[in-house]
Write an enzyme that holds these catalytic residues in place. Structure first.
Site, PDB file in Angstrom:
ATOM      1  N   PHE A 301       0.785   2.353  -0.845  1.00  0.00           N
ATOM      2  CA  PHE A 301      -0.654   2.283  -1.066  1.00  0.00           C
ATOM      3  C   PHE A 301      -1.050   0.820  -1.262  1.00  0.00           C
ATOM      4  O   PHE A 301      -0.494   0.125  -2.101  1.00  0.00           O
ATOM      5  CB  PHE A 301      -0.999   3.128  -2.291  1.00  0.00           C
ATOM      6  N   CYS A 302      -2.008   0.353  -0.450  1.00  0.00           N
ATOM      7  CA  CYS A 302      -2.534  -1.007  -0.560  1.00  0.00           C
ATOM      8  C   CYS A 302      -1.380  -2.025  -0.463  1.00  0.00           C
ATOM      9  O   CYS A 302      -0.611  -1.984   0.483  1.00  0.00           O
ATOM     10  CB  CYS A 302      -3.340  -1.159  -1.849  1.00  0.00           C
ATOM     11  N   VAL A 303      -1.249  -2.923  -1.439  1.00  0.00           N
ATOM     12  CA  VAL A 303      -0.170  -3.914  -1.393  1.00  0.00           C
ATOM     13  C   VAL A 303       1.188  -3.219  -1.405  1.00  0.00           C
ATOM     14  O   VAL A 303       2.163  -3.736  -0.838  1.00  0.00           O
ATOM     15  CB  VAL A 303      -0.285  -4.893  -2.573  1.00  0.00           C
ATOM     16  N   GLY A 305       1.916  -0.684   0.301  1.00  0.00           N
ATOM     17  CA  GLY A 305       2.202  -0.422   1.704  1.00  0.00           C
ATOM     18  C   GLY A 305       2.726  -1.650   2.420  1.00  0.00           C
ATOM     19  O   GLY A 305       3.636  -1.561   3.263  1.00  0.00           O
ATOM     20  N   LEU A 329      -1.555   3.917   3.020  1.00  0.00           N
ATOM     21  CA  LEU A 329      -2.941   4.125   2.612  1.00  0.00           C
ATOM     22  C   LEU A 329      -3.611   2.782   2.355  1.00  0.00           C
ATOM     23  O   LEU A 329      -3.086   1.961   1.594  1.00  0.00           O
ATOM     24  CB  LEU A 329      -3.008   4.981   1.344  1.00  0.00           C
TER      25      LEU A 329
END
Length: 572
Positions: A301-303, A305, A329
Site C-alpha cells: 500500500f502506497c510507499v 507498494g 494499492l
C-alpha cells in the site's frame, strides 16, 4: 506588508475592499510595487505575465468589483455558493456576505494571474500552489473579527466558546499540531488495531504480525501485507467494520503484516537498502517459512507498494520468484507524475535534505504530517482552526483522523535516497539503473499476476500514475495485470468496506494501454472494489487447507499479542 504573517495578510487584504478606488489601487500594485504577495512570488521566481493578458484580467476584475460594490450599495446580498460561507450568518448580512464575495472574487483573480504566468510547467505549478495556500489562509472564515458564526457563538455561550477556543489552541500548541479528532476516544490495541493475532518476529526494522484465522479452512498460500512506513499500519486495521486485514481473513486467507518501527535515534543511519533487505525481503522469507509455502500473495500500500516491488525485483535478480500474486494499492513505480507533491521536490530542496539528513538523522513525523496537511489545507487545517479555536468546539471522534494524527519519523538516509532516486530522478522504473541490496533493480522481472488499484480523487498518487505501473509490470505478458479505479481519495478510496456498499468503482477487462482510454471504456459499478480484489486474490492463493491452529513456527515463536509494541510508539 508581511506576507509570512497570516494575520497581517488578512488585515491588509480586508482593508482593500472599502471602495472600488482602493480595489483598483490594489490591482495596480501587483506588477508595480510588490505590495501584493503574488508580486513577490512572481519576482522571486523570475517570471512574468503577458501585458495584454494582464490588462484583460485587470479589466475583468474591475468590472466584477464594480458590480459587487453596486450590489452592496443597493443592499443586495451577493450570491455565494462556497460551502465555507453557507450559513445564515454569511448569507443574510450584507457586510459579511460582501466580505465573503470580495474574498472569493479576489481569490479567482489571484488564481487567474497564477494560471497566466509564463513559466515552465513545474514552476507554474509551484506558483499556483503558493497562491492557493495564501488564498486559503486569508479566508475571512479563519479570523474571529470576520467570522459571524464564531461571533454569534460567543454571544450565545456568554463567552464560554471564546474561553474554550483559547484553551484548545494552547493545548494544540503544546502538542505541536492541530487536533483533528478527539484523541482520547481511541487507543491502539483497544478500539483500533484490534484484530486478534500475535507478533511472531521482530528486528530493528519491523515486527511481523500473524493474524488468527476466522474460517476453518484457508487458502494454501498466505497473504503478506506491507503498509507504508510513513504512517502506522493500522490504517489497514482500524475497526472491525472497516478493516482490510479482517476482510482478508474473513475471505479465508492467512494474513501476515509488517508493522514498521517508528524510527528513533538508533535508526538515524538506516538506509533504503535496509528497508528492502532487513524489512520487506525478510518478511517475505518469514511468511514462506512459517506457512511452509514457496509462493505467497504479496500486498503493498502506497510507499509499502514501492518497497515490496523493489524487494521482489531484488529477489528476481537473485533467481527467486516468491510472489504468487502482487497487489499494489495507490502505489508509485513510475514517478513521472507525482501530482501536487511535485511542488516540494526539486534539486535544491532534495540537496538541502541530503546535506542535513543524508549522513544521519531523522525526518520528523510532524514535518511530514504538515506537508500532507498543506495539500488539503481547508479540510485538514483551516476547518479545525475555525471549529476548535474560533468556536471552541471539540472535534468529534473519527478513527481515520486519529490514525492521520499518529505520524511516524523516517531515517534521514532512507528518506533522502527515496526522494532523489524516485521523486526527483524517477530511476526506479528504468531497468538496471539502480542497485539495491547489491542487485540491479529491474521491475519488469517480477513474475506475478498483479492487481493495481488507484483512487480517482487521489492528490498524493494520481490514479493515472498508479495506472502507469500497468506498463512496467509483466510487460510481455498481456492480461496478467488488472487495474481497478475507486472513487474518493488516497485513504478514503482504499478504506471502503464491502459491507457498507458505499461509493463506486470502475473496471475494464479490455487491454487498453493508456489511462484515459481505459477510463473512457471502463464499466462503473456501485459499491466497494474489495470483492474484485478478493476474487483476484483467491484465483492465485492456492487450494483450501486446514486453518493453522497456532501462531508462528518452531523458529518463530509468538513474542506478544497483536498489535505489538512498535505501532504504539508515537513520534511526538
Amino acid at each position: 506588508m508581511n506576507t509570512r504573517d497570516p494575520q497581517a495578510m488578512a488585515a491588509a487584504w480586508i482593508s482593500q475592499f472599502a471602495d472600488p478606488a482602493s480595489m483598483q489601487s490594489w490591482v495596480k500594485s501587483v506588477p508595480q510595487t510588490g505590495a501584493n504577495p503574488l508580486a513577490d512570488i512572481l519576482k522571486e521566481a523570475g517570471v512574468g505575465i503577458d501585458p495584454e493578458v494582464l490588462s484583460k484580467l485587470e479589466s475583468d476584475y474591475m468590472r466584477q468589483c464594480s458590480k459587487l460594490w453596486q450590489d452592496v450599495m443597493t443592499s443586495k446580498v451577493p450570491a455565494i455558493s462556497d460551502k465555507r460561507f453557507s450559513t445564515a450568518g454569511w448569507q443574510s448580512n450584507v457586510f459579511y456576505s460582501f466580505n465573503a464575495a470580495s474574498y472569493l472574487l479576489n481569490a479567482r483573480f489571484l488564481l487567474a494571474l497564477a494560471d497566466a504566468v509564463e513559466a515552465p510547467a513545474k514552476t507554474k505549478q509551484k506558483i499556483r500552489f503558493a497562491v492557493q495556500q495564501m488564498i486559503d489562509a486569508m479566508s475571512p472564515a479563519n479570523f474571529l473579527a470576520t467570522n459571524p458564526d464564531a461571533q454569534q457563538k460567543i454571544i450565545d455561550s456568554k463567552g464560554e466558546s471564546l474561553t474554550k477556543g483559547v484553551t484548545n489552541m494552547l493545548a494544540d500548541m503544546h502538542k505541536g499540531r492541530i487536533s483533528l479528532t478527539d484523541e482520547t476516544a481511541f487507543e491502539v490495541g483497544k478500539n483500533v488495531a484490534t484484530t486478534e493475532g500475535a507478533v511472531v518476529f521482530e528486528n530493528a526494522m519491523f515486527q511481523l504480525i500473524q493474524y488468527k484465522p476466522l474460517t476453518t479452512t484457508v487458502h494454501q498460500r498466505p497473504l503478506l501485507m506491507v503498509p507504508p512506513c510513513i504512517n502506522k499500519f493500522y490504517i489497514l486495521d482500524l475497526q472491525p467494520e472497516n478493516s482490510v486485514v479482517r476482510y482478508a481473513i474473513e475471505q479465508g486467507h492467512t494474513v501476515f503484516l509488517v508493522s514498521w518501527r517508528n524510527p528513533d535515534e538508533s535508526m538515524r543511519v538506516a538506509t533504503w537498502d535496509q528497508y528492502i533487505e532487513d524489512g520487506a525481503i525478510k518478511a517475505i522469507q518469514l511468511a514462506q517459512e512459517i506457512s511452509g509455502q514457496e509462493k505467497i500473495s504479496v500486498f503493498g500500500f502506497c510507499v509499502g507498494g514501492t518497497i515490496v516491488s523493489t524487494a521482489l525485483a531484488v529477489l528476481a535478480a537473485r533467481g527467486e520468484n516468491p510472489a504468487a500474486s502482487l497487489t499494489l494499492l495507490t502505489t508509485l513505480l513510475d514517478f513521472s507524475d507525482t501530482g501536487i507533491l511535485d511542488v516540494f521536490i526539486d534539486e535544491m530542496q532534495v540537496n538541502m535534505r541530503e546535506q542535513k539528513l543524508g549522513s544521519g538523522g531523522l525526518m520528523p513525523g510532524r514535518d511530514l504530517a504538515s506537508t500532507f496537511s498543506s495539500l488539503r489545507p481547508n479540510d485538514l487545517v483551516w476547518n479545525y482552526v475555525q471549529s476548535n479555536y474560533l468556536k471552541g468546539e471539540e472535534p468529534p471522534p473519527f478513527d481515520l483522523l486519529y490514525w492521520n494524527s499518529d505520524s511516524t519519523n523516517l531515517p534521514g538516509p532512507m528518506f533522502c535516497w527515496y526522494l532523489r532516486n524516485t521523486y526527483l530522478e524517477n530511476s526506479l522504473k528504468v531497468p538496471g539503473k539502480l542497485t539495491v541490496a547489491g542487485e540491479k533493480v529491474d521491475l519488469t522481472k517480477i513474475n506475478a499476476p498483479t492487481f493495481i488499484y488507484g483512487s480517482r480523487e487521489d492528490h498524493i498518487v494520481p490514479w493515472t500514475a498508479a495506472f502507469a505501473s500497468m506498463r512496467i509490470l509483466n510487460p510481455k505478458k498481456a492480461g496478467r495485470n488488472r487495474f481497478v479505479l475507486g472513487a474518493s481519495g488516497h485513504i478514503a478510496g482504499v478504506i471502503n468496506p464491502a459491507s457498507k456498499k458505499k461509493r463506486n468503482y470502475w473496471s475494464n477487462d479490455q487491454p487498453v494501454a493508456d489511462a484515459d482510454g481505459w477510463l473512457a471504456s471502463a464499466t462503473e459499478h456501485a459499491g466497494s472494489w474489495w470483492p474484485e480484489w478478493s476474487t483476484f486474490l483467491a484465483e492465485h492463493a492456492g487450494k483450501q487447507v486446514k486453518a493453522p491452529s497456532k501462531f508462528g513456527s518452531a523458529t518463530c515463536k509468538p513474542i506478544e499479542a497483536a498489535p505489538g509494541r512498535y505501532v504504539k510508539v508515537r513520534a511526538d
